[in-house]
Write a protein that holds these residues in place. Structure first.
Motif, PDB file in Angstrom:
ATOM      1  N   ALA A 160     -21.531  -8.856   1.198  1.00 56.47           N
ATOM      2  CA  ALA A 160     -23.125  -9.127   0.928  1.00 56.47           C
ATOM      3  C   ALA A 160     -23.441 -10.133   1.618  1.00 56.47           C
ATOM      4  CB  ALA A 160     -22.787  -9.199  -0.597  1.00 56.47           C
ATOM      5  N   LEU A 220     -24.097  -8.772   5.307  1.00 56.03           N
ATOM      6  CA  LEU A 220     -25.361  -7.820   5.242  1.00 56.03           C
ATOM      7  C   LEU A 220     -26.761  -8.890   5.166  1.00 56.03           C
ATOM      8  CD1 LEU A 220     -24.003  -5.149   3.176  1.00 56.03           C
ATOM      9  CD2 LEU A 220     -24.378  -5.170   5.600  1.00 56.03           C
ATOM     10  N   ASN A 221     -26.178  -9.874   4.417  1.00 53.22           N
ATOM     11  CA  ASN A 221     -27.963 -10.755   4.112  1.00 53.22           C
ATOM     12  C   ASN A 221     -28.328 -11.807   5.104  1.00 53.22           C
ATOM     13  OD1 ASN A 221     -29.375 -10.354   1.360  1.00 53.22           O
ATOM     14  ND2 ASN A 221     -27.229  -9.603   1.125  1.00 53.22           N
ATOM     15  N   GLU A 248     -28.028  -0.674   7.432  1.00 57.02           N
ATOM     16  CA  GLU A 248     -28.376   0.190   6.517  1.00 57.02           C
ATOM     17  C   GLU A 248     -27.245   1.394   6.286  1.00 57.02           C
ATOM     18  OE1 GLU A 248     -30.751   0.222   4.290  1.00 57.02           O
ATOM     19  OE2 GLU A 248     -31.237  -1.830   5.131  1.00 57.02           O
ATOM     20  N   ARG A 292     -24.829   0.022   4.149  1.00 55.81           N
ATOM     21  CA  ARG A 292     -24.869  -0.305   2.832  1.00 55.81           C
ATOM     22  C   ARG A 292     -24.664   1.183   2.175  1.00 55.81           C
ATOM     23  NH1 ARG A 292     -28.969  -3.886   4.887  1.00 55.81           N
ATOM     24  NH2 ARG A 292     -28.899  -6.036   3.901  1.00 55.81           N
ATOM     25  N   THR A 293     -25.151   2.235   2.822  1.00 55.75           N
ATOM     26  CA  THR A 293     -25.202   3.534   2.355  1.00 55.75           C
ATOM     27  C   THR A 293     -23.690   4.026   1.917  1.00 55.75           C
ATOM     28  OG1 THR A 293     -27.024   4.485   3.263  1.00 55.75           O
ATOM     29  CG2 THR A 293     -25.861   6.029   2.696  1.00 55.75           C
ATOM     30  N   PRO A 305     -19.678  -0.788  -4.851  1.00 54.64           N
ATOM     31  CA  PRO A 305     -20.933  -0.893  -4.804  1.00 54.64           C
ATOM     32  C   PRO A 305     -21.649  -1.779  -5.753  1.00 54.64           C
ATOM     33  CG  PRO A 305     -20.054   1.271  -4.812  1.00 54.64           C
ATOM     34  CD  PRO A 305     -18.932   0.323  -5.318  1.00 54.64           C
ATOM     35  N   VAL A 324     -21.385  -5.475  -4.434  1.00 50.05           N
ATOM     36  CA  VAL A 324     -22.477  -5.702  -3.126  1.00 50.05           C
ATOM     37  C   VAL A 324     -23.773  -5.897  -3.296  1.00 50.05           C
ATOM     38  CG1 VAL A 324     -23.036  -4.806  -0.905  1.00 50.05           C
ATOM     39  CG2 VAL A 324     -20.589  -4.725  -1.538  1.00 50.05           C
ATOM     40  N   ARG A 325     -24.187  -5.061  -4.308  1.00 53.35           N
ATOM     41  CA  ARG A 325     -25.707  -4.803  -4.642  1.00 53.35           C
ATOM     42  C   ARG A 325     -26.136  -5.959  -5.471  1.00 53.35           C
ATOM     43  NH1 ARG A 325     -28.818  -0.481  -3.547  1.00 53.35           N
ATOM     44  NH2 ARG A 325     -27.767   1.532  -2.584  1.00 53.35           N
ATOM     45  N   SER A 352     -25.778  -9.398  -3.355  1.00 48.64           N
ATOM     46  CA  SER A 352     -26.979  -8.964  -2.383  1.00 48.64           C
ATOM     47  C   SER A 352     -28.240  -9.586  -2.859  1.00 48.64           C
ATOM     48  CB  SER A 352     -26.933  -7.791  -1.628  1.00 48.64           C
ATOM     49  OG  SER A 352     -26.040  -7.364  -0.802  1.00 48.64           O
TER      50      SER A 352
END
Length: 258
Positions: free
Chosen positions: A82, A85-86, A94, A97-98, A141, A144-145, A148
């Motif tokens: 996370a 990605l940030n 992307e 993330r998928t 998931p 991470v979400r 994030s």
């Protein structure tokens, strides 16, 4: 008239959401010998019996271990992911993330079958290790979400200021970033724990003789016994999950992260 319609819709929604819990609670409190609703009298004997069933105790401990350690491993992988990605301009972010979200997008039955067919059997994994890896993948998931989301609300210049004052990137992460996102990390842990503990489809494929999570053990128990103890255990688990989420909301503002 409009207010009456609104209240009626709200009441029906609450009945739809809460009704099944009420049925399970009352069915578990039945004085009869068979699972039925309305209950045949009221008694707490089935709630007490839950704690005397050896398979439930063993599977409960296994589910707790998988939920705790699987979620911790997911956070160990998910928090750095996370952060990257940030904070960094990663090519194909992307897509990453998928891919990370795939375990919650793809139906659990497919995930369980794929893990069993292409990982567990060819690599001759033990059932416990397979369950641990599967639960880690399923919780990742969420880690991470949620983290994030917490990272997104943290100003990057705070970290840059720490670096300018002499900290390395790692020291800045430990001393500045991590303390400021600890609420998100704890929220991710709680969400992952509840998700892992109540997981069924993947665990159904990966469980085996003597090694079953609590939800799978409850399904197996119902195949041979139809007494209200499973309803009583279901009610206890529902109360446990609600208590965890309630405490998390009071202490962390859980709804800000999910």
């Amino acid at each position: 008239m409009k207010h009456v319609a609104n209240w009626s819709i709200l009441g029906l929604t609450l009945v739809f959401l809460i009704g099944p819990f009420v049925i399970i609670i009352l069915a578990g409190a039945s004085a009869g010998q068979n699972l039925a609703f309305p209950p045949e009298g009221l008694s707490l004997k089935w709630y007490a019996k839950v704690f005397t069933i050896e398979s439930f105790r063993a599977s409960f401990l296994l589910s707790m271990e998988l939920a705790i350690f699987g979620t911790l491993m997911a956070l160990l992988l998910g928090v750095p992911a996370a952060y990257a990605l940030n904070r960094y301009d990663i090519p194909g972010a992307e897509t990453v993330r998928t891919v990370v979200a795939a375990p919650i997008i793809v139906p659990g039955i497919i995930v369980g079958l794929a893990l069993l067919r292409y990982f567990v059997v060819p690599l001759n994994m033990t059932i416990t290790l397979a369950l641990f890896l599967a639960h880690t993948a399923l919780v990742l998931p969420y880690a991470v979400r949620v983290v994030s989301s917490s990272m997104h609300n943290l100003r990057a210049d705070m970290e840059e200021a720490a670096v300018l004052l002499g900290c390395t990137r790692f020291q800045a992460f430990i001393k500045v970033v991590l303390p400021n996102i600890r609420g998100g990390v704890l929220a991710a842990f709680i969400l992952g724990f509840v998700t892992s503990f109540n997981q069924v489809p993947v665990s159904l494929f990966l469980s085996g003789p003597g090694v079953r999570t609590l939800p799978i053990d409850m399904l197996a128990y119902m195949e041979i016994t139809f007494d209200p103890s499973v309803a009583a255990l279901s009610a206890l688990l529902a109360f446990m999950s609600l208590a965890i989420v309630f405490v998390a909301e009071r202490l962390l503002g859980f709804s800000r992260y999910v």
